[in-house]
Design a protein around this motif. Structure first.
Motif, PDB file in Angstrom:
ATOM      1  N   ASP A  85       7.098  10.680 -21.049  1.00 36.06           N
ATOM      2  CA  ASP A  85       5.792  11.339 -21.099  1.00 36.06           C
ATOM      3  C   ASP A  85       5.916  12.658 -20.356  1.00 36.06           C
ATOM      4  OD1 ASP A  85       5.128   8.877 -22.139  1.00 36.06           O
ATOM      5  OD2 ASP A  85       3.385   8.575 -20.843  1.00 36.06           O
TER       6      ASP A  85
ATOM      7  N   SER B  45       3.910  11.703 -29.823  1.00 44.38           N
ATOM      8  CA  SER B  45       2.441  11.641 -29.779  1.00 44.38           C
ATOM      9  C   SER B  45       1.886  12.600 -28.748  1.00 44.38           C
ATOM     10  CB  SER B  45       1.965  10.217 -29.496  1.00 44.38           C
ATOM     11  OG  SER B  45       2.251   9.857 -28.176  1.00 44.38           O
TER      12      SER B  45
ATOM     13  N   GLY C 147      -1.939  14.949 -28.802  1.00 43.68           N
ATOM     14  CA  GLY C 147      -2.535  16.185 -29.313  1.00 43.68           C
ATOM     15  C   GLY C 147      -2.298  16.454 -30.779  1.00 43.68           C
TER      16      GLY C 147
ATOM     17  N   ARG D 249      -3.760  16.324 -34.001  1.00 48.72           N
ATOM     18  CA  ARG D 249      -5.165  16.104 -34.387  1.00 48.72           C
ATOM     19  C   ARG D 249      -5.608  16.888 -35.600  1.00 48.72           C
ATOM     20  NH1 ARG D 249      -7.772  16.174 -28.241  1.00 48.72           N
ATOM     21  NH2 ARG D 249      -6.320  14.618 -27.399  1.00 48.72           N
TER      22      ARG D 249
ATOM     23  N   GLY E 103      -3.913   9.380 -32.068  1.00 47.84           N
ATOM     24  CA  GLY E 103      -4.847   8.648 -31.240  1.00 47.84           C
ATOM     25  C   GLY E 103      -6.269   9.113 -31.488  1.00 47.84           C
ATOM     26  N   THR E 104      -6.649  10.167 -30.800  1.00 49.14           N
ATOM     27  CA  THR E 104      -8.006  10.708 -30.905  1.00 49.14           C
ATOM     28  C   THR E 104      -8.426  10.968 -32.348  1.00 49.14           C
ATOM     29  OG1 THR E 104      -7.755  11.720 -28.721  1.00 49.14           O
ATOM     30  CG2 THR E 104      -9.451  12.649 -30.173  1.00 49.14           C
TER      31      THR E 104
ATOM     32  N   ASP F 212      -5.491   2.608 -28.326  1.00 41.42           N
ATOM     33  CA  ASP F 212      -5.471   2.581 -26.860  1.00 41.42           C
ATOM     34  C   ASP F 212      -6.796   1.987 -26.406  1.00 41.42           C
ATOM     35  OD1 ASP F 212      -3.034   3.974 -27.095  1.00 41.42           O
ATOM     36  OD2 ASP F 212      -4.069   5.894 -27.135  1.00 41.42           O
TER      37      ASP F 212
ATOM     38  N   TRP G 208      -7.791   9.323 -23.099  1.00 40.49           N
ATOM     39  CA  TRP G 208      -8.321   8.019 -22.653  1.00 40.49           C
ATOM     40  C   TRP G 208      -9.570   8.166 -21.788  1.00 40.49           C
ATOM     41  CZ3 TRP G 208      -3.107   5.280 -20.929  1.00 40.49           C
ATOM     42  CH2 TRP G 208      -2.295   5.137 -22.066  1.00 40.49           C
TER      43      TRP G 208
ATOM     44  N   ASP H  34      -1.355  -0.007 -18.331  1.00 36.84           N
ATOM     45  CA  ASP H  34      -0.355   1.045 -18.468  1.00 36.84           C
ATOM     46  C   ASP H  34       0.014   1.644 -17.109  1.00 36.84           C
ATOM     47  OD1 ASP H  34       1.123   2.268 -20.641  1.00 36.84           O
ATOM     48  OD2 ASP H  34       0.244   4.149 -19.973  1.00 36.84           O
TER      49      ASP H  34
HETATM   50  O1  LIG Z   1       0.765   7.583 -22.606  1.00 39.55           O
HETATM   51  C1  LIG Z   1      -0.080   7.847 -21.749  1.00 39.55           C
HETATM   52  O2  LIG Z   1       0.094   7.564 -20.540  1.00 39.55           O
HETATM   53  C2  LIG Z   1      -1.361   8.525 -22.150  1.00 39.55           C
HETATM   54  C3  LIG Z   1      -2.323   8.724 -21.198  1.00 39.55           C
HETATM   55  C4  LIG Z   1      -3.506   9.341 -21.535  1.00 39.55           C
HETATM   56  C5  LIG Z   1      -3.704   9.751 -22.843  1.00 39.55           C
HETATM   57  C6  LIG Z   1      -2.752   9.560 -23.810  1.00 39.55           C
HETATM   58  C7  LIG Z   1      -1.560   8.927 -23.493  1.00 39.55           C
HETATM   59  N1  LIG Z   1      -0.553   8.698 -24.396  1.00 39.55           N
HETATM   60  C8  LIG Z   1      -0.546   8.735 -25.785  1.00 39.55           C
HETATM   61  O3  LIG Z   1      -1.078   9.943 -26.347  1.00 39.55           O
HETATM   62  C9  LIG Z   1      -1.435   9.663 -27.672  1.00 39.55           C
HETATM   63  C10 LIG Z   1      -2.831  10.080 -27.978  1.00 39.55           C
HETATM   64  O4  LIG Z   1      -2.923  11.458 -28.072  1.00 39.55           O
HETATM   65  P1  LIG Z   1      -4.105  12.057 -28.966  1.00 39.55           P
HETATM   66  O5  LIG Z   1      -5.332  11.323 -28.562  1.00 39.55           O
HETATM   67  O6  LIG Z   1      -3.706  11.786 -30.385  1.00 39.55           O
HETATM   68  O7  LIG Z   1      -4.116  13.487 -28.585  1.00 39.55           O
HETATM   69  C11 LIG Z   1      -1.365   8.160 -27.873  1.00 39.55           C
HETATM   70  O8  LIG Z   1      -0.146   7.811 -28.527  1.00 39.55           O
HETATM   71  C12 LIG Z   1      -1.369   7.656 -26.448  1.00 39.55           C
HETATM   72  O9  LIG Z   1      -0.806   6.372 -26.376  1.00 39.55           O
END
Ligand SMILES: O=C(O)c1ccccc1N[C@@H]1O[C@H](COP(=O)(O)O)[C@@H](O)[C@H]1O
Length: 241
Positions: free
Chosen positions: A12, A82, A84, A86, A105-106, A131, A142, A172
């Motif tokens: 990360d 992963s 951002g 989007r 994710g988002t 998530d 998150w 996590d």
């Molecule tokens: O992995 C993390 O610790 C984490 C913490 C906070 C936010 C996201 C995190 N990880 C990964 O990021 C993508 C989501 O990104 P987006 O929402 O699509 O921009 C997802 O895979 C999370 O698991």
């Protein structure tokens, strides 16, 4: 589907550094140095996959796009990317790195029509990261609620989503063990493969996740336990072989 659990060591990236967070909280970072060095170390130790996250892009605090591209290009192993991703531009940039697949994710919570479109276009190069806190989905680093896990899962299944990466946000980065019941519940609700994320602290945790392979768990993401040397990646690969 293989009957061996795949392991995905995590890198990360925040502000150019490989970090681990606690429960995904911005500001809880512990730094573990150069992302490329970490990624190459996991590759040398036998990883077949790297789980690579651009945390700045996920939090909306900038991005590490050039660095993430360099890491992906320098590796021979498969990369799951992963953070951002989007819209068309960020998806095109992510796929152009040569990663094997991306996690959305988002976007899966906020722009479902776009996600349905890119699933149709890119098939199994698209996975969705689910998530959750309890059964509430979380987006935007998150920090924002994004609907009910099982409602969104049913919608994505109907749209042909190939795979889910399921993270228990409250596990996590805590080394408190995976949420096995959550994984069972998701596997019961979908016939798509599931990658488990959050909480792994020991080889016993990995063996416990591996018992869920017949139910549909395909892989497990391992982060803090590796960085804090609870076990080596070689030991982890041996434990699930
Ligand atoms: O992995 C993390 O610790 C984490 C913490 C906070 C936010 C996201 C995190 N990880 C990964 O990021 C993508 C989501 O990104 P987006 O929402 O699509 O921009 C997802 O895979 C999370 O698991």
């Amino acid at each position: 589907m293989s009957n061996r659990l795949e392991l995905l060591p995590a890198v990360d990236v925040r502000d150019g550094q490989a970090v681990r967070l606690v429960k995904g909280a911005s500001g809880s970072e512990t730094s573990f140095g150069e992302p490329l060095a970490a990624a190459l170390a996991w590759q040398s130790a036998g990883a077949e996959w790297l789980h690579l996250v651009d945390l700045d892009a996920a939090f909306g605090t900038g991005d590490n796009r050039a660095l993430v591209r360099e890491v992906t290009e320098r590796l021979d192993i498969k990369v799951e990317l992963s953070g951002g991703i989007r819209d068309d531009a960020t998806l095109a940039a992510a796929l152009a790195t040569g990663c094997r697949r991306v996690n959305l994710g988002t976007a899966a919570l906020e722009t479902p029509e776009w996600v349905a479109k890119v699933i149709a276009e890119h098939g199994d190069r698209i996975a969705v990261g689910l998530d959750v806190v309890g059964t509430t989905l979380k987006g935007r680093g998150w920090t924002k609620d994004g609907g009910d896990l099982f409602e969104v899962l049913a919608r994505l299944d109907a749209e042909g989503c190939a795979r889910y990466v399921v993270t228990d946000v409250n596990r996590d980065g805590t080394l408190t063990g995976p949420n096995l019941q959550l994984l069972r519940d998701v596997c019961a609700a979908t016939d798509r493969p599931v990658v488990a994320s959050g909480g792994v602290s020991s080889l016993a945790d990995l063996r416990a996740i591996a018992t869920l392979v017949p139910e549909g768990v395909e892989g497990a993401i391992v982060g803090k336990a590796l960085y804090e040397q609870k076990f080596t990646l070689e030991e982890a690969l041996e434990a699930v072989s």
